[in-house]
Enzyme design. Structure first.
Site, mmCIF file in Angstrom:
data_model
loop_
_atom_site.group_PDB
_atom_site.id
_atom_site.type_symbol
_atom_site.label_atom_id
_atom_site.label_comp_id
_atom_site.label_asym_id
_atom_site.label_seq_id
_atom_site.Cartn_x
_atom_site.Cartn_y
_atom_site.Cartn_z
ATOM 1 N N GLU A 143 -7.780 -5.416 -0.361
ATOM 2 C CA GLU A 143 -8.318 -6.203 -1.474
ATOM 3 C C GLU A 143 -8.266 -7.706 -1.239
ATOM 4 O O GLU A 143 -9.014 -8.448 -1.864
ATOM 5 C CB GLU A 143 -7.564 -5.872 -2.767
ATOM 6 C CG GLU A 143 -7.546 -4.410 -3.143
ATOM 7 C CD GLU A 143 -8.897 -3.865 -3.571
ATOM 8 O OE1 GLU A 143 -9.917 -4.285 -2.998
ATOM 9 O OE2 GLU A 143 -8.925 -3.012 -4.469
ATOM 10 N N HIS A 199 0.859 -1.192 0.000
ATOM 11 C CA HIS A 199 0.000 0.000 0.000
ATOM 12 C C HIS A 199 0.886 1.229 0.000
ATOM 13 O O HIS A 199 1.976 1.220 0.569
ATOM 14 C CB HIS A 199 -0.909 0.006 1.237
ATOM 15 C CG HIS A 199 -2.069 0.921 1.086
ATOM 16 N ND1 HIS A 199 -2.012 2.252 1.433
ATOM 17 C CD2 HIS A 199 -3.307 0.704 0.575
ATOM 18 C CE1 HIS A 199 -3.178 2.802 1.153
ATOM 19 N NE2 HIS A 199 -3.980 1.900 0.624
HETATM 20 N N1 CMC Z 1 4.047 -7.513 -4.717
HETATM 21 C C1 CMC Z 1 5.364 -7.495 -4.964
HETATM 22 N N2 CMC Z 1 6.136 -6.401 -4.878
HETATM 23 C C2 CMC Z 1 5.524 -5.259 -4.531
HETATM 24 C C3 CMC Z 1 4.155 -5.193 -4.244
HETATM 25 C C4 CMC Z 1 3.404 -6.379 -4.356
HETATM 26 N N3 CMC Z 1 2.099 -6.418 -4.098
HETATM 27 N N4 CMC Z 1 3.823 -3.937 -3.915
HETATM 28 C C5 CMC Z 1 4.947 -3.211 -4.001
HETATM 29 N N5 CMC Z 1 5.974 -4.016 -4.361
HETATM 30 C C6 CMC Z 1 7.369 -3.630 -4.547
HETATM 31 C C7 CMC Z 1 7.552 -2.901 -5.865
HETATM 32 O O1 CMC Z 1 7.849 -3.802 -6.907
HETATM 33 C C8 CMC Z 1 8.672 -1.954 -5.566
HETATM 34 O O2 CMC Z 1 9.890 -2.676 -5.659
HETATM 35 P P1 CMC Z 1 11.216 -1.955 -6.273
HETATM 36 O O3 CMC Z 1 11.504 -0.834 -5.315
HETATM 37 O O4 CMC Z 1 12.224 -3.038 -6.267
HETATM 38 O O5 CMC Z 1 10.824 -1.483 -7.641
HETATM 39 C C9 CMC Z 1 8.470 -1.601 -4.085
HETATM 40 O O6 CMC Z 1 7.708 -2.676 -3.519
HETATM 41 C C10 CMC Z 1 7.703 -0.316 -3.901
HETATM 42 O O7 CMC Z 1 6.571 -0.347 -4.766
HETATM 43 P P2 CMC Z 1 5.840 0.935 -5.328
HETATM 44 O O8 CMC Z 1 5.157 0.570 -6.590
HETATM 45 O O9 CMC Z 1 6.796 2.109 -5.354
HETATM 46 O O10 CMC Z 1 4.813 1.223 -4.194
HETATM 47 P P3 CMC Z 1 3.532 2.058 -4.362
HETATM 48 O O11 CMC Z 1 3.301 2.757 -3.089
HETATM 49 O O12 CMC Z 1 3.555 2.896 -5.593
HETATM 50 O O13 CMC Z 1 2.447 0.895 -4.622
HETATM 51 C C11 CMC Z 1 0.572 -0.454 -4.658
HETATM 52 C C12 CMC Z 1 1.323 0.659 -3.894
HETATM 53 C C13 CMC Z 1 -0.729 -0.769 -3.906
HETATM 54 C C14 CMC Z 1 0.222 0.051 -6.058
HETATM 55 C C15 CMC Z 1 1.465 -1.721 -4.752
HETATM 56 O O14 CMC Z 1 1.782 -2.182 -3.452
HETATM 57 C C16 CMC Z 1 0.825 -2.816 -5.590
HETATM 58 O O15 CMC Z 1 0.966 -2.821 -6.814
HETATM 59 N N6 CMC Z 1 0.106 -3.805 -4.937
HETATM 60 C C17 CMC Z 1 -0.563 -4.840 -5.677
HETATM 61 C C18 CMC Z 1 -1.902 -4.326 -6.220
HETATM 62 C C19 CMC Z 1 -2.915 -4.139 -5.122
HETATM 63 O O16 CMC Z 1 -3.050 -4.949 -4.208
HETATM 64 N N7 CMC Z 1 -3.672 -3.037 -5.228
HETATM 65 C C20 CMC Z 1 -4.685 -2.668 -4.263
HETATM 66 C C21 CMC Z 1 -4.230 -1.515 -3.415
HETATM 67 S S1 CMC Z 1 -5.189 -1.283 -1.930
HETATM 68 C C22 CMC Z 1 -6.617 -0.524 -2.539
HETATM 69 C C23 CMC Z 1 -6.581 0.937 -2.328
HETATM 70 O O17 CMC Z 1 -6.585 1.387 -1.160
HETATM 71 O O18 CMC Z 1 -6.547 1.627 -3.348
#
Ligand code: CMC
Length: 359
Positions: A301, A242
């Protein structure tokens, strides 16, 4: 990195406070833990308080709104049914007029709640069931989908889901809704913007893929190897991580509680629940090993997927059900923006080529 606006405060709100360190969600001064036993209508009254002149007849007004928007299902044709359910709901919602009054707001809140069950039935070749304004919002949604009166535990579980997702700070869809509201375009335009942002897999589109993951894992014994392989391929595990929470998303436990409510009425398959728990354990262990510096915990989710599947919603409609709850939050934010905010118009820094100097 500028792109994600991570620590930028872009609005002041009285609506919800997301504490990502303590893992706490507060809606207008009330903790989610205390709200989860409420009906969706009660949380709507809390969110909309002060943003419309008189909310005294809100539950009846919402019932009447469900009846009023039902007529739009008559316009569903083969082209619309060929869309994904969230695209179909968006297309029907686009037929509703803009406005800033409570009636417009209640029609918009009723729209995904009425259109989703109607589309589910039409996709199965069945006629939509008309709303019953005399029952609660959650009860009517289930009755319109199932074609019979739902059990009390099913209604309580859906109410808990709708309440849990009703509002959540300045998430991507709420921000989109506020940007559009700030131009004074009207509530329908703001809600369409929110819905479009919600649809993406990084926001509200994740729970369908969570079930795909459970299906692919198959048995608890497979969980550890499957998540390791997935991470080794560079894939993200849906339902984990998240932007704000650095601890377990408090909504995950609220929804796990709703899943347990269903377990007492045998609406939930214990084998499926055991599989989900095994996948959650394996995913958390693997994410901790792979990303020791970035805490990636269970998000809202993961248990949404199990809950909505058990209530009988097809997985392709999970984002529509998220929208049923979140529309209340979008409306409140849009009104807050219009009544107290200014046009949202940030700047960009130009990093493209400079014009060529004349020789
Ligand atoms: N599985 C594997 N790796 C992950 C995941 C995950 N679910 N989430 C983040 N990471 C890794 C990502 O690859 C990155 O690694 P690196 O630094 O090596 O590139 C690191 O953690 C940081 O990720 P980020 O994309 O910078 O983090 P963010 O804050 O932009 O992403 C997120 C938040 C929710 C988009 C992400 O955690 C994700 O894609 N999760 C899976 C999709 C999901 O479950 N979405 C529902 C979100 S909750 C509903 C809501 O409140 O909107």
């Amino acid at each position: 990195m500028i792109g994600g606006l991570d620590d930028v405060v872009a609005a002041e709100t009285v609506l919800s406070d997301v504490d990502g360190i303590a893992g706490r969600l507060i809606i207008r001064g009330v903790s989610l833990d205390d709200l989860v036993h409420s009906r969706y209508e009660d949380v709507l009254s809390l969110l909309l308080d002060g943003f419309f002149p008189d909310l005294s007849g809100l539950p009846e007004g919402l019932g009447a709104a469900r009846v009023a928007v039902f007529k739009h299902l008559a316009s569903v044709d083969a082209d619309l049914l060929a869309l994904t359910p969230i695209e179909a709901v968006r297309a029907l919602l686009a037929r509703l007029p803009d406005g800033d009054d409570l009636t417009t707001a209640l029609h918009l809140i009723a729209a995904p709640a009425v259109f989703t069950p109607g589309i589910i039935r039409l996709r199965s070749g069945l006629a939509p069931i008309a709303p019953n304004p005399g029952v609660t919002h959650a009860c009517d949604i289930l009755a319109m989908m199932l074609g019979k009166a739902p059990e009390a535990q099913q209604v309580a579980a859906l109410d808990r889901y709708l309440v849990t997702v009703a509002d959540h700070g300045l998430n991507a869809s709420t921000f989109a809704a506020r940007v559009v509201a700030s131009t004074q375009a009207g509530l329908a335009s703001a809600i369409l913007a929110g819905l479009s942002a919600l649809k993406g897999p990084l926001h509200g589109g994740a729970p369908g893929p969570v079930l795909d993951m459970l299906d692919a894992v198959g048995t608890p014994a497979n969980a550890a190897r499957w998540v390791e392989d997935e991470l080794a391929r560079g894939e993200r595990l849906m339902g984990f991580g998240h932007r704000v929470y650095r601890v377990r998303d408090p909504r995950a436990d609220a929804l796990k509680g709703a899943v347990e409510l269903l377990a007492t009425s045998s609406a939930i398959d214990p084998v499926r629940l055991a599989l989900a728990e095994a996948v959650e354990r394996a995913a958390l262990a693997a994410l901790k090993r792979k990303k020791p510096d970035r805490r990636l915990e269970t998000n809202v989710e993961f248990y949404t997927a199990l809950l909505l599947e058990s209530l009988g919603f097809p997985r392709a409609t999970f984002t529509c059900v998220f929208a049923m709850g979140r529309t209340g939050g979008w409306i409140a934010h849009a009104r807050e923006q219009v009544l107290g905010g200014r046009l949202i118009r940030p700047q960009s820094r130009y990093v493209g080529p400079k014009p060529q100097q004349a020789a």
